[in-house]
Motif scaffolding. Sequence first.
Motif, PDB file in Angstrom:
ATOM      1  N   ASN A  53       7.621   1.216 -14.898  1.00 10.65           N
ATOM      2  CA  ASN A  53       9.058   1.215 -15.169  1.00 10.65           C
ATOM      3  C   ASN A  53       9.781   0.039 -14.524  1.00 10.65           C
ATOM      4  OD1 ASN A  53       9.943   3.828 -16.673  1.00 10.65           O
ATOM      5  ND2 ASN A  53       8.335   4.452 -15.255  1.00 10.65           N
ATOM      6  N   GLY A  54       9.031  -0.864 -13.908  1.00 13.45           N
ATOM      7  CA  GLY A  54       9.621  -2.083 -13.370  1.00 13.45           C
ATOM      8  C   GLY A  54      10.199  -1.967 -11.972  1.00 13.45           C
ATOM      9  N   PHE A  55       9.868  -0.886 -11.270  1.00 16.58           N
ATOM     10  CA  PHE A  55      10.348  -0.719  -9.900  1.00 16.58           C
ATOM     11  C   PHE A  55       9.272  -1.174  -8.922  1.00 16.58           C
ATOM     12  CE2 PHE A  55      12.560   2.723 -12.245  1.00 16.58           C
ATOM     13  CZ  PHE A  55      13.852   2.251 -12.092  1.00 16.58           C
ATOM     14  N   GLU A  56       9.697  -1.464  -7.693  1.00 13.94           N
ATOM     15  CA  GLU A  56       8.719  -1.829  -6.674  1.00 13.94           C
ATOM     16  C   GLU A  56       8.079  -0.553  -6.153  1.00 13.94           C
ATOM     17  OE1 GLU A  56       8.659  -3.900  -2.296  1.00 13.94           O
ATOM     18  OE2 GLU A  56      10.112  -4.618  -3.767  1.00 13.94           O
ATOM     19  N   GLN A  57       6.768  -0.568  -6.042  1.00 16.35           N
ATOM     20  CA  GLN A  57       6.061   0.624  -5.602  1.00 16.35           C
ATOM     21  C   GLN A  57       6.050   0.739  -4.086  1.00 16.35           C
ATOM     22  OE1 GLN A  57       1.653  -0.395  -6.454  1.00 16.35           O
ATOM     23  NE2 GLN A  57       1.857   0.784  -4.628  1.00 16.35           N
ATOM     24  N   ASP A  58       5.653   1.900  -3.593  1.00 17.97           N
ATOM     25  CA  ASP A  58       5.673   2.187  -2.157  1.00 17.97           C
ATOM     26  C   ASP A  58       4.452   1.642  -1.427  1.00 17.97           C
ATOM     27  OD1 ASP A  58       8.001   3.583  -2.597  1.00 17.97           O
ATOM     28  OD2 ASP A  58       7.013   5.527  -2.713  1.00 17.97           O
ATOM     29  N   TYR A  59       3.298   1.686  -2.029  1.00 17.95           N
ATOM     30  CA  TYR A  59       2.042   1.375  -1.347  1.00 17.95           C
ATOM     31  C   TYR A  59       1.578  -0.057  -1.630  1.00 17.95           C
ATOM     32  CZ  TYR A  59       1.372   6.262  -0.082  1.00 17.95           C
ATOM     33  OH  TYR A  59       1.495   7.505   0.449  1.00 17.95           O
ATOM     34  N   LEU A  60       2.355  -1.038  -1.227  1.00 20.59           N
ATOM     35  CA  LEU A  60       1.981  -2.437  -1.484  1.00 20.59           C
ATOM     36  C   LEU A  60       0.768  -2.872  -0.669  1.00 20.59           C
ATOM     37  CD1 LEU A  60       5.496  -4.096  -1.668  1.00 20.59           C
ATOM     38  CD2 LEU A  60       3.914  -3.678  -3.545  1.00 20.59           C
ATOM     39  N   ASP A  61       0.558  -2.269   0.478  1.00 19.50           N
ATOM     40  CA  ASP A  61      -0.564  -2.651   1.335  1.00 19.50           C
ATOM     41  C   ASP A  61      -1.796  -1.771   1.126  1.00 19.50           C
ATOM     42  OD1 ASP A  61       0.624  -0.383   2.344  1.00 19.50           O
ATOM     43  OD2 ASP A  61       0.383  -0.952   4.444  1.00 19.50           O
ATOM     44  N   HIS A  62      -1.757  -0.936   0.121  1.00 14.95           N
ATOM     45  CA  HIS A  62      -2.860  -0.014  -0.133  1.00 14.95           C
ATOM     46  C   HIS A  62      -4.047  -0.754  -0.750  1.00 14.95           C
ATOM     47  CE1 HIS A  62      -5.022   3.468  -1.695  1.00 14.95           C
ATOM     48  NE2 HIS A  62      -4.308   4.186  -0.861  1.00 14.95           N
ATOM     49  N   PRO A  63      -5.287  -0.442  -0.327  1.00 19.27           N
ATOM     50  CA  PRO A  63      -6.454  -1.135  -0.909  1.00 19.27           C
ATOM     51  C   PRO A  63      -6.679  -0.815  -2.378  1.00 19.27           C
ATOM     52  CG  PRO A  63      -7.158   0.556   0.643  1.00 19.27           C
ATOM     53  CD  PRO A  63      -5.668   0.480   0.736  1.00 19.27           C
ATOM     54  N   GLY A  64      -6.096   0.263  -2.870  1.00 17.66           N
ATOM     55  CA  GLY A  64      -6.254   0.615  -4.275  1.00 17.66           C
ATOM     56  C   GLY A  64      -5.069   0.190  -5.116  1.00 17.66           C
ATOM     57  N   TYR A  65      -4.369  -0.837  -4.682  1.00 21.04           N
ATOM     58  CA  TYR A  65      -3.179  -1.304  -5.395  1.00 21.04           C
ATOM     59  C   TYR A  65      -3.498  -1.666  -6.841  1.00 21.04           C
ATOM     60  CZ  TYR A  65       0.951  -4.086  -6.472  1.00 21.04           C
ATOM     61  OH  TYR A  65       2.075  -4.579  -7.059  1.00 21.04           O
ATOM     62  N   SER A  66      -4.665  -2.227  -7.077  1.00 22.93           N
ATOM     63  CA  SER A  66      -5.043  -2.594  -8.446  1.00 22.93           C
ATOM     64  C   SER A  66      -5.150  -1.354  -9.336  1.00 22.93           C
ATOM     65  CB  SER A  66      -6.349  -3.380  -8.455  1.00 22.93           C
ATOM     66  OG  SER A  66      -7.374  -2.642  -7.838  1.00 22.93           O
ATOM     67  N   TYR A  67      -5.532  -0.223  -8.773  1.00 23.43           N
ATOM     68  CA  TYR A  67      -5.592   1.029  -9.534  1.00 23.43           C
ATOM     69  C   TYR A  67      -4.200   1.394 -10.028  1.00 23.43           C
ATOM     70  CZ  TYR A  67      -7.136   5.773 -10.698  1.00 23.43           C
ATOM     71  OH  TYR A  67      -7.456   6.925 -11.358  1.00 23.43           O
ATOM     72  N   PHE A  68      -3.195   1.270  -9.160  1.00 19.84           N
ATOM     73  CA  PHE A  68      -1.815   1.563  -9.546  1.00 19.84           C
ATOM     74  C   PHE A  68      -1.363   0.636 -10.665  1.00 19.84           C
ATOM     75  CE2 PHE A  68      -1.210   2.682  -4.823  1.00 19.84           C
ATOM     76  CZ  PHE A  68      -1.632   3.979  -5.019  1.00 19.84           C
ATOM     77  N   ILE A  69      -1.712  -0.622 -10.560  1.00 21.32           N
ATOM     78  CA  ILE A  69      -1.298  -1.600 -11.573  1.00 21.32           C
ATOM     79  C   ILE A  69      -1.953  -1.284 -12.924  1.00 21.32           C
ATOM     80  CG2 ILE A  69      -1.461  -4.028 -12.271  1.00 21.32           C
ATOM     81  CD1 ILE A  69      -1.129  -4.765  -9.326  1.00 21.32           C
ATOM     82  N   ILE A  70      -3.258  -1.055 -12.913  1.00 22.11           N
ATOM     83  CA  ILE A  70      -3.971  -0.791 -14.168  1.00 22.11           C
ATOM     84  C   ILE A  70      -3.477   0.511 -14.804  1.00 22.11           C
ATOM     85  CG2 ILE A  70      -6.222  -0.347 -15.198  1.00 22.11           C
ATOM     86  CD1 ILE A  70      -7.408  -2.165 -12.986  1.00 22.11           C
ATOM     87  N   LEU A  71      -3.288   1.551 -13.991  1.00 19.14           N
ATOM     88  CA  LEU A  71      -2.782   2.814 -14.528  1.00 19.14           C
ATOM     89  C   LEU A  71      -1.343   2.653 -15.015  1.00 19.14           C
ATOM     90  CD1 LEU A  71      -3.485   5.744 -15.109  1.00 19.14           C
ATOM     91  CD2 LEU A  71      -2.730   6.311 -12.795  1.00 19.14           C
ATOM     92  N   GLY A  72      -0.540   1.857 -14.323  1.00 24.58           N
ATOM     93  CA  GLY A  72       0.822   1.575 -14.774  1.00 24.58           C
ATOM     94  C   GLY A  72       0.834   0.843 -16.100  1.00 24.58           C
TER      95      GLY A  72
END
Length: 164
Positions: A53-72
């Motif tokens: 939805n174009g908002f900044e996410q909470d877990y920017l330092d999370h090692p699974g950040y790419s998972y959030f991006i791909i699922l988004g």
Amino acid sequence: MKIMKNKIDEKIFFLIIFLYLFLINYFQFVDQPWFKFLDMDIVVIYNSLLISNGFEQDYLDHPGYSYFIILGILFKILSFFMSSELFSLKEIINSENPSENIQLLFQVSRIFNLVICFINIFFIFKIFKIFKINKILNYSLLIITLILPAFLEVNFKIRVEGIS
């Protein structure tokens, strides 16, 4: 001829693995509510929704950040084909029954998680092949991996460990 038979054996083996993973996932999550495991499932869905939805996410330092991006990205793509309010954070919050929308997001995320688990099994198989591990041992190790509680936990819950 032997190479072609090996390729067919591998395809059948991976088809069986995919069907196994799909069936155990389907029967496990078809009746499972999204709020059964509140520790990480909803965090992954929420952060993926923020990204889509174009908002900044909470877990920017999370090692699974790419998972959030791909699922988004998957949520964004599905919003074009399905009802866009199902994947809109504002619409979910303002909806009369947000639990149904979150349940659909949960099921989409679980299917995505299933695909990630299957890809991991495939890569493990390819790594074993590179190291020229015996074919029977290779298949046996993959089957053992499929029934390990740690693998099943990553498979049954939405976890970023599959990518990270």
